[in-house]
Write a protein that holds these residues in place. Structure first.
Motif, PDB file in Angstrom:
ATOM      1  N   ASP A 172       4.764   3.300   9.057  1.00 20.85           N
ATOM      2  CA  ASP A 172       4.732   4.732   8.746  1.00 20.85           C
ATOM      3  C   ASP A 172       4.580   4.962   7.257  1.00 20.85           C
ATOM      4  O   ASP A 172       4.820   4.068   6.428  1.00 20.85           O
ATOM      5  N   ASN A 173       4.151   6.168   6.929  1.00 24.51           N
ATOM      6  CA  ASN A 173       4.032   6.618   5.550  1.00 24.51           C
ATOM      7  C   ASN A 173       5.296   7.394   5.211  1.00 24.51           C
ATOM      8  O   ASN A 173       5.493   8.512   5.697  1.00 24.51           O
ATOM      9  N   PRO A 174       6.185   6.830   4.380  1.00 28.44           N
ATOM     10  CA  PRO A 174       7.468   7.508   4.117  1.00 28.44           C
ATOM     11  C   PRO A 174       7.327   8.816   3.373  1.00 28.44           C
ATOM     12  O   PRO A 174       8.265   9.612   3.330  1.00 28.44           O
ATOM     13  N   ASN A 175       6.170   9.079   2.803  1.00 28.24           N
ATOM     14  CA  ASN A 175       5.962  10.315   2.044  1.00 28.24           C
ATOM     15  C   ASN A 175       5.197  11.376   2.840  1.00 28.24           C
ATOM     16  O   ASN A 175       4.822  12.417   2.284  1.00 28.24           O
ATOM     17  N   ALA A 176       4.953  11.110   4.097  1.00 27.26           N
ATOM     18  CA  ALA A 176       4.153  12.042   4.901  1.00 27.26           C
ATOM     19  C   ALA A 176       4.886  13.362   5.118  1.00 27.26           C
ATOM     20  O   ALA A 176       6.110  13.394   5.279  1.00 27.26           O
ATOM     21  N   CYS A 177       4.142  14.455   5.138  1.00 26.13           N
ATOM     22  CA  CYS A 177       4.653  15.777   5.500  1.00 26.13           C
ATOM     23  C   CYS A 177       4.064  16.138   6.865  1.00 26.13           C
ATOM     24  O   CYS A 177       2.838  16.237   7.009  1.00 26.13           O
ATOM     25  N   TYR A 178       4.919  16.318   7.836  1.00 28.11           N
ATOM     26  CA  TYR A 178       4.460  16.536   9.202  1.00 28.11           C
ATOM     27  C   TYR A 178       4.393  18.023   9.537  1.00 28.11           C
ATOM     28  O   TYR A 178       5.143  18.839   8.969  1.00 28.11           O
ATOM     29  N   PRO A 179       3.520  18.401  10.459  1.00 26.68           N
ATOM     30  CA  PRO A 179       3.392  19.821  10.813  1.00 26.68           C
ATOM     31  C   PRO A 179       4.625  20.324  11.552  1.00 26.68           C
ATOM     32  O   PRO A 179       5.300  19.562  12.250  1.00 26.68           O
ATOM     33  N   ASP A 180       4.918  21.624  11.377  1.00 25.83           N
ATOM     34  CA  ASP A 180       5.991  22.227  12.164  1.00 25.83           C
ATOM     35  C   ASP A 180       5.400  22.797  13.441  1.00 25.83           C
ATOM     36  O   ASP A 180       4.215  22.561  13.755  1.00 25.83           O
ATOM     37  N   ASN A 181       6.211  23.529  14.178  1.00 22.37           N
ATOM     38  CA  ASN A 181       5.740  24.003  15.488  1.00 22.37           C
ATOM     39  C   ASN A 181       4.867  25.249  15.423  1.00 22.37           C
ATOM     40  O   ASN A 181       4.684  25.949  16.419  1.00 22.37           O
TER      41      ASN A 181
ATOM     42  N   ASP B 296       0.818  -1.220   0.000  1.00 21.35           N
ATOM     43  CA  ASP B 296       0.000   0.000   0.000  1.00 21.35           C
ATOM     44  C   ASP B 296       0.855   1.275   0.000  1.00 21.35           C
ATOM     45  O   ASP B 296       0.336   2.381   0.113  1.00 21.35           O
ATOM     46  N   GLY B 297       2.178   1.124  -0.086  1.00 23.23           N
ATOM     47  CA  GLY B 297       3.063   2.282  -0.117  1.00 23.23           C
ATOM     48  C   GLY B 297       3.612   2.679   1.239  1.00 23.23           C
ATOM     49  O   GLY B 297       4.511   3.521   1.330  1.00 23.23           O
ATOM     50  N   ASN B 298       3.067   2.097   2.294  1.00 22.60           N
ATOM     51  CA  ASN B 298       3.585   2.377   3.628  1.00 22.60           C
ATOM     52  C   ASN B 298       4.824   1.523   3.890  1.00 22.60           C
ATOM     53  O   ASN B 298       5.205   0.666   3.096  1.00 22.60           O
ATOM     54  N   ARG B 299       5.442   1.735   5.015  1.00 23.29           N
ATOM     55  CA  ARG B 299       6.686   1.041   5.359  1.00 23.29           C
ATOM     56  C   ARG B 299       6.549   0.373   6.722  1.00 23.29           C
ATOM     57  O   ARG B 299       6.003   0.958   7.662  1.00 23.29           O
ATOM     58  N   LEU B 300       7.033  -0.831   6.818  1.00 23.25           N
ATOM     59  CA  LEU B 300       7.040  -1.585   8.073  1.00 23.25           C
ATOM     60  C   LEU B 300       8.465  -1.652   8.591  1.00 23.25           C
ATOM     61  O   LEU B 300       9.397  -1.963   7.834  1.00 23.25           O
ATOM     62  N   GLU B 301       8.646  -1.365   9.854  1.00 19.74           N
ATOM     63  CA  GLU B 301       9.960  -1.484  10.492  1.00 19.74           C
ATOM     64  C   GLU B 301       9.812  -2.300  11.766  1.00 19.74           C
ATOM     65  O   GLU B 301       8.824  -2.157  12.501  1.00 19.74           O
ATOM     66  N   ILE B 302      10.767  -3.161  12.015  1.00 17.07           N
ATOM     67  CA  ILE B 302      10.828  -3.870  13.298  1.00 17.07           C
ATOM     68  C   ILE B 302      12.187  -3.602  13.930  1.00 17.07           C
ATOM     69  O   ILE B 302      13.180  -3.401  13.225  1.00 17.07           O
TER      70      ILE B 302
END
Length: 346
Positions: free
Chosen positions: A138-147, A119-125
């Motif tokens: 997590d979604n490796p292409n996500a843009c997160y909010p700043d402060n 689905d384009g997401n990433r799995l990490e263990i």
């Protein structure tokens, strides 16, 4: 009104089943009364709290883009994987897991493996001694909010002011103490001092530049903060304590030493019908105890040596078990009757 607070166990199970892309509002609903508003400085993070082994992060659109579980419980399952599972078992489910060098983790004996998902997401263990200790999606292409970005509108934090000042309470200072208790127990959410000040003034404010003393517009808003009987009924304790954070909202450089917030009346406390414990530790000298008469569940009173009036009201409290800090002030005849009921006085 928010849903009742779920247990750590049930909330954890609900969270680790969430698909990435879940809207913030849906996640907030799962938390119920335990939800704490995401502040701009959090940059979308809802970090582990209250014993929860789950971390979340929302992107700029308020969609879940990161989910992490580090519980030491093989009964939990996330993406078909469970904490405590062996690396070999995880690789049997996800053969494409690839070791990702991470010097910072490796110094603690932790190895990280990840793989892209369909689905384009990433799995990490993350593993220690060939055993899973954490699972991340997590979604490796996500843009997160700043402060600077507010994910939750302020209207969700601060309700419109009540047209009737104090409403249930005769004394605004006592209402302030009740608000402090509600806020501390997350039954209301006043966020932080900066956010409340900005909301009241309708523009960003530097709280350090406010004049010393009472911040009257903020105090006025809190005096008019809307309350309901249903909300007050959820309180089992109330405290008048000048070390409470509530006073810092409306007094610049409050040190807990002034008389600005002294309480002259407890009238209105009867709306807290499930009150079991009452702390009157300061600022209440000389008030009447008569408003306590209707508190049928009140069990403990802590008064820290303050003097009151109408001590006979204590005899009308059917569940009273202890009165602390009042022995030298209670008339002997009333004290004798209380002790005859095995009520502890000191």
């Amino acid at each position: 009104m928010s849903k009742p607070s779920p247990s750590n166990k049930s909330l954890t199970k609900s969270l680790i089943r969430l698909p990435l892309g879940t809207p913030l509002a849906d996640v907030k609903a799962l938390f119920g009364q335990r939800w704490t508003t995401i502040k701009p400085r959090d940059q979308g993070w809802v970090l582990r709290s209250n014993g929860l082994p789950v971390g979340l992060r929302f992107d700029q659109q308020g969609l879940l883009a990161y989910l992490d579980c580090n519980a030491n419980s093989p009964k939990l399952q996330m993406q078909q994987l469970s904490p405590g599972m062996s690396l070999e078992q995880a690789q049997a489910i996800y053969p494409q897991l690839t070791l990702t060098p991470d010097a910072e983790l490796e110094q603690f004996g932790i190895l990280s493996y990840n793989t892209p998902l369909e689905d384009g997401n990433r799995l990490e263990i993350r593993c220690r001694n060939q055993q899973l200790i954490a699972i991340t999606l997590d979604n490796p292409n996500a843009c997160y909010p700043d402060n600077t970005q507010q994910l939750e509108p302020e209207a969700h934090i601060y309700p419109p002011a009540d047209t009737q000042a104090c409403h249930f309470f005769a004394d605004p200072n006592f209402k302030l103490a009740v608000l402090g208790e509600l806020n501390q127990r997350q039954l209301i959410n006043l966020a932080d001092r900066q956010q409340l000040t900005d909301f009241v003034y309708g523009r960003p404010m530097d709280t350090d530049d406010l004049p010393f003393g009472l911040v009257q517009p903020v105090l006025d808003y809190l005096s008019h903060y809307p309350l309901t009987d249903a909300l007050l009924a959820r309180l089992t304790s109330v405290s008048v304590d000048f070390s409470d954070d509530i006073y810092c909202y409306c007094f610049n450089y409050w040190d807990g030493e002034g008389q600005e917030f002294d309480v002259s009346s407890l009238t209105g406390i009867g709306h807290c019908i499930n009150l079991e414990t009452l702390y009157l530790t300061c600022g209440c000298d000389g008030v009447s105890l008569t408003p306590l008469r209707t508190l049928k569940k009140l069990r403990h009173i802590y008064a820290d040596g303050l003097a009151f009036t109408d001590y006979e009201i204590l005899l009308a409290l059917p569940q009273l078990e202890s009165v602390n800090g009042l022995l030298e002030h209670i008339p002997a005849a009333i004290a004798t009757q209380l002790q005859a009921r095995n009520i502890v006085l000191n």
